[in-house]
Design an enzyme around this catalytic site. Structure first.
Site, PDB file in Angstrom:
ATOM      1  N   ASN A   1      39.022  10.527  22.814  1.00  0.00           N
ATOM      2  CA  ASN A   1      39.482  11.236  24.001  1.00  0.00           C
ATOM      3  C   ASN A   1      40.714  12.045  23.600  1.00  0.00           C
ATOM      4  OD1 ASN A   1      40.477  12.046  26.462  1.00  0.00           O
ATOM      5  ND2 ASN A   1      40.993   9.985  27.189  1.00  0.00           N
ATOM      6  N   TRP A   2      40.506  13.329  23.432  1.00  0.00           N
ATOM      7  CA  TRP A   2      41.601  14.174  22.938  1.00  0.00           C
ATOM      8  C   TRP A   2      42.661  14.459  24.002  1.00  0.00           C
ATOM      9  CZ3 TRP A   2      38.814  18.558  19.634  1.00  0.00           C
ATOM     10  CH2 TRP A   2      38.201  17.941  18.521  1.00  0.00           C
ATOM     11  N   LYS A   3      42.362  14.137  25.250  1.00  0.00           N
ATOM     12  CA  LYS A   3      43.294  14.401  26.360  1.00  0.00           C
ATOM     13  C   LYS A   3      43.740  15.874  26.334  1.00  0.00           C
ATOM     14  CE  LYS A   3      44.441   9.543  26.389  1.00  0.00           C
ATOM     15  NZ  LYS A   3      45.409   8.481  26.635  1.00  0.00           N
TER      16      LYS A   3
ATOM     17  N   HIS B   1      39.372   7.564  34.144  1.00  0.00           N
ATOM     18  CA  HIS B   1      40.459   7.222  33.225  1.00  0.00           C
ATOM     19  C   HIS B   1      41.715   6.918  34.048  1.00  0.00           C
ATOM     20  CE1 HIS B   1      43.496   7.443  30.134  1.00  0.00           C
ATOM     21  NE2 HIS B   1      42.531   7.300  29.247  1.00  0.00           N
TER      22      HIS B   1
ATOM     23  N   GLU C   1      44.675   7.705  33.682  1.00  0.00           N
ATOM     24  CA  GLU C   1      45.560   8.864  33.890  1.00  0.00           C
ATOM     25  C   GLU C   1      45.057   9.727  35.050  1.00  0.00           C
ATOM     26  OE1 GLU C   1      45.462  10.153  29.804  1.00  0.00           O
ATOM     27  OE2 GLU C   1      46.601   8.368  29.249  1.00  0.00           O
TER      28      GLU C   1
ATOM     29  N   GLU D   1      40.177  -0.432  29.529  1.00  0.00           N
ATOM     30  CA  GLU D   1      41.435   0.085  28.989  1.00  0.00           C
ATOM     31  C   GLU D   1      42.606  -0.479  29.792  1.00  0.00           C
ATOM     32  OE1 GLU D   1      40.687   4.027  26.786  1.00  0.00           O
ATOM     33  OE2 GLU D   1      40.974   4.495  28.887  1.00  0.00           O
TER      34      GLU D   1
ATOM     35  N   GLY E   1      48.476   4.215  24.856  1.00  0.00           N
ATOM     36  CA  GLY E   1      49.542   5.056  24.314  1.00  0.00           C
ATOM     37  C   GLY E   1      50.856   4.320  24.094  1.00  0.00           C
TER      38      GLY E   1
ATOM     39  N   SER F   1      45.585   1.857  22.410  1.00  0.00           N
ATOM     40  CA  SER F   1      46.244   1.721  21.102  1.00  0.00           C
ATOM     41  C   SER F   1      45.335   1.144  20.023  1.00  0.00           C
ATOM     42  CB  SER F   1      47.529   0.895  21.233  1.00  0.00           C
ATOM     43  OG  SER F   1      48.424   1.539  22.117  1.00  0.00           O
TER      44      SER F   1
ATOM     45  N   GLY G   1      42.403   7.239  22.027  1.00  0.00           N
ATOM     46  CA  GLY G   1      43.240   8.369  22.414  1.00  0.00           C
ATOM     47  C   GLY G   1      43.979   8.917  21.205  1.00  0.00           C
ATOM     48  N   GLY G   2      45.232   8.483  21.047  1.00  0.00           N
ATOM     49  CA  GLY G   2      46.114   9.010  19.999  1.00  0.00           C
ATOM     50  C   GLY G   2      45.479   9.092  18.622  1.00  0.00           C
TER      51      GLY G   2
END
Ligand code: PGA
Length: 253
Positions: free
Chosen positions: A9-11, A98, A100, A170, A176, A216, A237-238
């Site tokens: 997930n590149w956000k 998600h 966010e 998640e 993150g 993470s 993610g990251g």
């Protein structure tokens, strides 16, 4: 048999050029290094879907996802992107719910249910996200919290619709933050999720549902997490923004 899936997930990261470089690197690494039956899903920002998707053609391990979808079919919804639009540029999966989006865009259970329906109506496979905030975990209310999220947005789907669904657990406190759920915490929640799904839909369908862990996840902890019986992969993610890290996570099964 349920699918092993690693989804990136590149956000809201990368420019177009950077996105194309990243997907080319991932394409090469996955082609050269990954054996076996892992489905690799990449979710770039909306404007990059078509370009990134084009570079993934020819590698049958790579699949395209969007990070969001409108609950509406078409019309006067400025700034929104419909399921038909996503489908028409080669999108296969859609991340829905998600944390966010729930937090910053106030997406509630009813909206998420509508988004599930909108995706399924177009033959897109939803990756439905759930997970508790820290205070719910500290209050030992995390199972009830996640159970309610599943109930409120998924339980009205038909068995046929449910067959297309991937679930991602998640925990918000792990996203993150560098703080990962332990493999035991992940396993017990994933087993609980599967049990809830088996009560709502049929047991075989629940058994065959891929349940991904997110929060993470990195090359150092992926192997341990993915070795758990009910952890069928990860939503990353990251670490999905670095080709080497992402490819190493894909190779962690
Ligand atoms: P993270 O994000 O891997 O950066 O923690 C996971 C996610 O939000 O999907």
């Amino acid at each position: 048999m349920r699918k092993k899936i690693v989804a990136g997930n590149w956000k809201m990261n990368k420019t177009y050029e950077e996105a194309l470089s990243l997907v080319s690197e991932i394409d090469n690494m996955v082609k050269d290094e990954v054996n076996g039956d892992v489905t690799v899903v990449i979710a770039p920002p909306f404007p990059f879907l078509q370009g990134v998707g084009k570079l993934m053609q020819g590698n049958d391990k790579l699949h395209l996802a969007s990070q969001n979808i409108s609950e509406h079919e078409s019309g006067a919804y400025t700034g929104e992107v419909s399921g038909a639009m996503l489908k028409s540029v080669g999108t296969e999966y859609v991340i829905i719910g998600h944390s966010e989006r729930r937090m910053y865009h106030h997406e509630d259970a009813q909206t998420l249910y509508k988004k599930m329906k909108a995706a399924l109506a177009q033959g897109l496979k939803p990756i439905f996200c759930c997970g508790e905030p820290l205070e719910e975990r500290d209050a030992e209310n995390h199972f009830e919290y996640v159970g309610k999220q599943l109930h409120d947005s998924l339980s009205y789907l038909s068995n046929e619709e449910f067959d297309q669904v991937v679930v991602a657990y998640e925990p918000i406190w792990a996203i993150g933050t560098g703080r990962t759920a332990s493999s035991q915490q992940a396993q017990e929640m994933h087993a609980y999720i599967r049990e809830q799904l088996a009560r709502t839909f049929d047991a075989e369908a629940a058994y065959n549902t891929s349940i991904l862990y997110g929060g993470s996840c990195n090359p150092g902890n992926a192997k341990e997490l993915f070795s758990q019986e009910d952890v069928d992969g990860g939503l990353i993610g990251g670490a999905s923004l670095k080709s080497r890290d992402f490819a190493d996570i894909v190779k962690s099964f």
